[in-house]
Design an enzyme around this catalytic site. Structure first.
Site, PDB file in Angstrom:
ATOM      1  N   SER A   1      39.049  21.182  11.357  1.00  0.00           N
ATOM      2  CA  SER A   1      40.071  21.733  12.461  1.00  0.00           C
ATOM      3  C   SER A   1      39.669  22.880  13.399  1.00  0.00           C
ATOM      4  O   SER A   1      40.203  23.301  14.081  1.00  0.00           O
ATOM      5  CB  SER A   1      41.497  22.007  11.809  1.00  0.00           C
ATOM      6  OG  SER A   1      42.097  20.790  11.530  1.00  0.00           O
TER       7      SER A   1
ATOM      8  N   LYS B   1      46.519  30.961  15.812  1.00  0.00           N
ATOM      9  CA  LYS B   1      47.301  29.491  15.742  1.00  0.00           C
ATOM     10  C   LYS B   1      48.461  29.688  15.126  1.00  0.00           C
ATOM     11  O   LYS B   1      48.533  30.630  14.250  1.00  0.00           O
ATOM     12  CB  LYS B   1      46.152  28.980  14.847  1.00  0.00           C
ATOM     13  CG  LYS B   1      46.692  27.306  14.517  1.00  0.00           C
ATOM     14  CD  LYS B   1      45.504  26.507  13.612  1.00  0.00           C
ATOM     15  CE  LYS B   1      45.868  25.041  13.258  1.00  0.00           C
ATOM     16  NZ  LYS B   1      44.736  24.564  12.422  1.00  0.00           N
TER      17      LYS B   1
ATOM     18  N   SER C   1      43.080  20.563  14.331  1.00  0.00           N
ATOM     19  CA  SER C   1      44.420  21.029  14.598  1.00  0.00           C
ATOM     20  C   SER C   1      44.531  22.227  15.406  1.00  0.00           C
ATOM     21  O   SER C   1      45.518  22.580  15.789  1.00  0.00           O
ATOM     22  CB  SER C   1      45.345  20.962  13.395  1.00  0.00           C
ATOM     23  OG  SER C   1      44.823  21.902  12.461  1.00  0.00           O
TER      24      SER C   1
END
Length: 476
Positions: free
Chosen positions: A189, A87, A165
């Site tokens: 997330s 990420k 996210s």
């Protein structure tokens, strides 16, 4: 060793353990595997909104080094030569780390996050920085189009969201653009994109994994964890990244052993089903959850209708996220650059968050003590508690979240509660729902119980095939 053309789709979708065996047996070249994933990242990543930066030069260097080490008999273990993505909130030396947001799209650090260092030491190959919701969703976004790279799309249906996210890690892992990925969770997330993309996602205990080099949203809530194609893979990755770190005082050097040592005559797992778990969820989510319970019942003792403590989980976590997020991102708020964020609600959300009173934040923090005590007392009676990962399948990308599935929500507040007290959770796929989109079941447990959750989920996946399904991607 085979060249790129010989790396089949079957190999690209294989588990880490399967790929590692081929590499260890010198039947699969890390260089060839890396080139095949780089090719998919280049061609398919943009269709999913899953990729920010493909790290070609670094990946080829690390793959060549891994191949040489393995040829020289210096095999490091199951992650040696395995390509992965992170990420894009994890610092990577000399490579942009954008936090998914326009104001930071040119941001470059001169060091690597500890997780990246540990994976390099394990021999893994970094092939991509993966897309994410801008600033990890800290300012209250309300739609999928909340990143300067555009909306993340689940490979099961490009009209639907991949979840946030950690949108890029979920989609990239599900579509075999990487072998595994690293996501982050503050409140949902990892669990959400794991469910929406049909992968296995592990949120570790708070403090299990160092966050040095990760964007801070909430210092007392943020966690980093693996997103993989099966629970067993999550265990292999967690074993490599867990542990103390002098650069992160919250990282704890508590031993983690996977697979968990189990006595042959060990009693059956005891699993509790949270009361109301299948209430107010989509019909297919309920049906798949009930089917999962039947599978679990073959190797575990199931106790139904376990009451969840009635405490203000939602208000407490939202107060903490707002207060800590406004502090962590104070420079962004005070600079006025919030207007450059993609989501309209993010453009003003930081200002609202900064209005949280200190007395409210402190009161929320004080609530966490009784909350931890209440949940630990509950969870001490079980190996795991289970609930649907999410009450719905992935949202359409063209609708605000509150308009996507009106009247449908979910059961008990497992995600905010577990994050507040730092408990681990693991979501694995358990079927398909509306529009043939994946659903998930989540296993939650006491702090430091990741190995037990992984053991249960692995047993579940050995008895099912959901995690082996491949999305219809790329579309014909």
């Amino acid at each position: 060793m085979p060249d790129k053309e010989a790396v089949s789709e079957d190999i690209l979708y294989a588990s880490i353990r399967e790929q590692a065996k081929l590499i260890g047996d010198k039947k699969l070249s890390p260089v060839a595997l890396t080139e095949a994933y780089l090719d998919r990242l280049e061609k398919l990543g943009p269709k999913l909104g899953a990729v920010v930066t493909i790290t070609q030069d670094l990946a080829r260097k690390e793959a060549a080094q891994a191949e040489k080490e393995i040829k020289d008999g210096k095999y490091k273990g199951p992650l040696h030569g395995i390509p992965y993505g992170v990420k894009d909130l994890l610092a990577t030396d000399g490579i942009p780390t954008t936090w998914g947001a326009e104001p930071y799209k040119d941001q470059v650090f001169d060091y690597d996050a500890t997780v990246v260092k540990k994976l390099r030491e394990a021999g893994a190959v970094l092939v991509a920085k993966l897309a994410m919701v801008e600033i990890a969703g800290g300012f209250g976004y309300n739609n999928a189009d909340a990143s300067f790279t555009g909306p993340g799309r689940t490979p099961w249906n490009l009209d639907n969201w991949s979840g946030g996210s950690s949108s890029g890690p979920g989609a990239a892992t599900a579509a075999a653009l990487v072998s595994f990925s690293i996501g982050s969770e503050t409140s949902g997330s990892i669990i959400t994109p794991a469910a929406y993309c049909g992968v296995s996602g592990l949120r570790p205990t708070y403090g299990r994994v160092s966050r040095h080099g990760a964007m801070a949203l909430c210092w007392t809530l943020d966690k980093l964890g693996p997103m993989c194609r099966c629970a067993d893979d999550c265990g292999l990755v967690l074993a490599a990244i867990a542990g103390a770190d002098p650069l992160d005082p919250t990282a704890v050097g508590k031993p983690f052993t996977y697979p968990e040592p189990m006595m042959e005559d060990a009693p059956k797992f005891k699993i509790g089903v949270l009361k109301g778990s299948a209430t107010n969820v989509q019909a297919e989510v309920r049906k798949n959850f009930e089917a999962s319970l039947k599978v679990l019942g073959k190797f575990a003792d199931i106790e139904e209708d376990v009451a969840f403590p009635n405490m203000p989980w939602g208000p407490v976590i939202s107060t903490i996220v707002n207060a800590e997020g406004a502090s962590a991102l104070r420079d962004l708020i005070e600079s006025g650059d919030c207007k450059k964020l993609k989501s309209v609600s993010d453009q003003w959300g930081g200002y609202a968050a900064s209005m949280v009173l200190a007395v409210d934040y402190l009161q929320a923090m004080r609530q966490r003590g009784p909350m931890k005590k209440a949940l630990d007392e509950l969870y001490s009676r079980y190996d795991a508690l289970v609930a649907p990962s999410r009450g719905t399948v992935a949202s359409p990308i063209d609708k605000d979240f509150d308009k996507a599935y009106p009247g449908v929500g979910g059961g008990p507040p497992v995600i905010p509660a577990g994050n507040l007290v730092g408990q681990p959770a693991l979501s694995v796929p358990n079927g398909f729902g509306e529009n043939d989109l994946p659903t998930g079941i989540q296993f939650t447990g006491r702090v430091w119980s990741e190995a037990r959750l992984l053991s249960i989920a692995h047993a579940y996946q050995q008895a099912t095939e959901h995690h082996k399904k491949r999305p219809p991607f790329p579309p014909p």
